[in-house]
Design a protein around this motif. Structure first.
Motif, PDB file in Angstrom:
ATOM      1  N   ALA A 129      -8.635   2.527   0.472  1.00 60.08           N
ATOM      2  CA  ALA A 129      -7.358   0.830   0.561  1.00 60.08           C
ATOM      3  C   ALA A 129      -7.240   0.167   2.008  1.00 60.08           C
ATOM      4  N   ALA A 172      -6.898   1.056  -4.841  1.00 61.67           N
ATOM      5  CA  ALA A 172      -6.924   2.262  -4.240  1.00 61.67           C
ATOM      6  C   ALA A 172      -7.134   3.504  -4.893  1.00 61.67           C
ATOM      7  N   LEU A 228       0.974  -0.673  -0.261  1.00 62.32           N
ATOM      8  CA  LEU A 228       0.330   0.044   0.005  1.00 62.32           C
ATOM      9  C   LEU A 228       1.160   0.790  -0.042  1.00 62.32           C
TER      10      LEU A 228
END
Lengths: 264, 289
Positions: B107, B140, B92
């Motif tokens: 996300a 995301a 991420l």
């Protein structure tokens, strides 16, 4: 974009530091044990210092450290074979991604060299401090020959960059094979050196000597006895380092183009 | 919008993609179907610039593919492309650093939805969890263009449904989605248009409702022997005892009336399933055998 490569370099440097620390501990243990043994058995015979310890020699002798880091990091773009769908869908040109990786790796090579230098000095200080207490001065005072030291460090770093770029260019179009290529590149470099000493037929020998200009090991030192290339290399470390660095950068430019234009 | 015109890619003597043209407007999910080796993955690779097409043009929202396109384009590959030595959280972080449109809150919601442990390395995740992480990486940024190659493979049925709902939500919000899957039920649920590939070519393409309407079947049952149906020679007829199925396509209502006039005891007009459409389109490949 350099995040992944930074993480990779950090991982490599972590294990590299562990290895260097391990070697340092083993070396110190051996030296200090020898000193202790010598004292215990009355075998200490102080003698006048005949050798000089130069900073340039120390820096040159640590060449394996940045070479190891360079060899471990050079396959990084090739290692992106499986992750290309992730890496090539970032909003950045592929060439930019490749150069960011290179920048991170070059910094890591410098750090690796610095770690080795620090470890060497720590070792010397400990030996001098412990041994000095026991038997007086152990080593000659180090001569800080700065001009030669700069040349020595320059050639170490340039040759490391050459090894890095050579592995990178060979592995640019071979995704996932970078590790194996790194190993075979070293074998190839040594074989080329050996072949240049053999009495090959003229054409083949000239070819080997010409290819040897791309062999990083040739650029480490100049030896009047070794005819490793078609024409002698410059005696000056700094000049040799500059030429080696130019070759390395040219290889990197080509490797970046090959990687960025390959099909996935 | 995703627009592909005349895309052709050859590998030696093999034409992997042959004059492929398709359009996916904003707010639409297009299911790309085809047997293995039909050319779906090659088409995706050409779309994303992973390989250079020999001919044709690809445009995203009217512009050709450039690195900046990937600010608005999410891609999920058939096999998760992850750094196995990085954790979920580090993936991420990678997306956060590389994508200006990264939506951290979304996300994290996805990580929770897929029940992933942020501290776990990708290499330690199950295949389904790796697929989920691959989806999170693509989704995301809430991209308005999504290209998904078998995106739900390896997910359990509950997660498959969640994923399809995510795609439907994204399309409702205006995203153009090109989705490939071997699971026809997934396409049936999520897609409003389809393209079926065979031997590198698009052989069927259009809105799913239109295709269904244009390929309806008339099923008739007779009391006794089936009468002469030579008047319907131009269409495919399946016989089973005293019943017949006539592939009437766009003329279903007319054909039903004509068959009724021949004395059928029951006449039904049936919508064809997507699976039927798919099997018909690829049947030359021998899928019925």
């Amino acid at each position: 974009m350099s995040y992944v490569e930074t993480m990779r370099a950090r991982r490599v440097l972590f294990w590299f530091t562990i290895i260097v620390a391990g070697i340092l501990v083993l070396a110190l243990w051996g030296i200090l044990t020898a000193i202790h043994y010598a004292i215990a058995h009355g075998q200490v015979h102080p003698s006048p210092h005949t050798d000089t310890a130069n900073l340039s020699k120390l820096l040159g002798s640590l060449i394996l450290a940045p070479l190891l880091v360079a060899t471990l990091l050079a396959p990084s773009l090739s290692a992106e074979g499986q992750t290309v769908p992730l890496l090539w869908t970032r909003p950045a040109p592929r060439e930019s991604i490749a150069w960011q990786y290179t920048l991170v790796d070059v910094v890591a090579i410098l750090i690796g060299y610095a770690i080795a230098i620090v470890a060497a000095f720590v070792g010397l200080v400990v030996v001098e401090a412990y041994g000095g207490k026991q038997i007086g001065e152990v080593m000659s005072p180090m001569v800080l020959d700065w001009p030669q030291a700069v040349g020595s460090a320059a050639i170490v770093l340039a040759v490391s960059l050459m090894v890095y770029s050579l592995i990178r260019i060979i592995s640019a179009r071979l995704p996932g094979k970078g590790g194996a290529i790194a190993g075979f590149t070293w074998i190839g470099m040594v074989v080329l050196l050996i072949l240049s000493h053999y009495g090959l037929p003229d054409v083949l020998r000239d070819l080997v000597l010409a290819v040897n200009y791309l062999n990083p090991l040739v650029w480490v030192t100049t030896s009047p006895d070794a005819h490793l290339v078609l024409a002698p290399l410059p005696e000056s470390d700094v000049t040799r380092a500059l030429i080696a660095a130019v070759i390395a950068v040219a290889e990197l430019v080509a490797a970046t183009w090959l990687w960025a234009t390959r099909e996935a | 919008m995703i627009a592909v015109h005349g895309l052709t890619k050859r590998y030696g003597g093999v034409i992997a993609a042959d004059d492929v043209s398709l359009e996916v407007p904003a707010g639409s999910v297009c299911g790309l179907l085809g047997r293995n080796g039909a050319g779906k993955t090659t088409t995706f690779r050409c779309l994303l610039g992973f390989t250079k097409p020999d001919a044709g043009e690809v445009r995203f929202d009217g512009a050709p593919l450039t690195p900046r396109t990937f600010e608005r384009l999410g891609f999920v590959p058939e096999r998760p492309a992850l750094y196995l030595w990085l954790t979920v959280a580090q993936h991420l972080e990678f997306v956060r650093r590389t994508q200006p449109r990264y939506d951290e809150k979304f996300a994290k919601e996805l990580v929770t939805t897929f029940r992933l442990d942020p501290k776990k390395k990708a290499g330690k995740l199950s295949k389904g969890q790796q697929t989920a992480l691959s989806l999170i990486v693509a989704l995301a940024t809430r991209p308005p263009i999504l290209i998904l190659d078998e995106p739900a493979s390896g997910l359990d049925p509950v997660m498959q449904r969640v994923v399809l709902d995510l795609f439907i939500d994204a399309a409702s919000a205006g995203a153009a989605i090109l989705l490939s899957s071997h699971q026809i039920s997934q396409i049936d649920r999520a897609a409003d248009r389809i393209a079926i590939m065979r031997d590198g070519k698009i052989v069927v393409a259009g809105e799913l409702d239109d295709l269904r309407a244009a390929s309806r079947v008339v099923e008739a049952t007779f009391d006794g022997a089936v009468p002469d149906l030579s008047g319907f020679a131009e269409m495919k007829i399946e016989r089973a005892g005293t019943s017949v199925r006539l592939h009437a396509n766009g003329r279903a209502d007319t054909v039903a009336a004509q068959v009724g006039a021949l004395g059928a005891t029951s006449v039904r007009v049936l919508d064809r399933s997507l699976e039927d459409l798919f099997l018909d389109a690829v049947e030359d490949g021998g899928i019925h055998e």
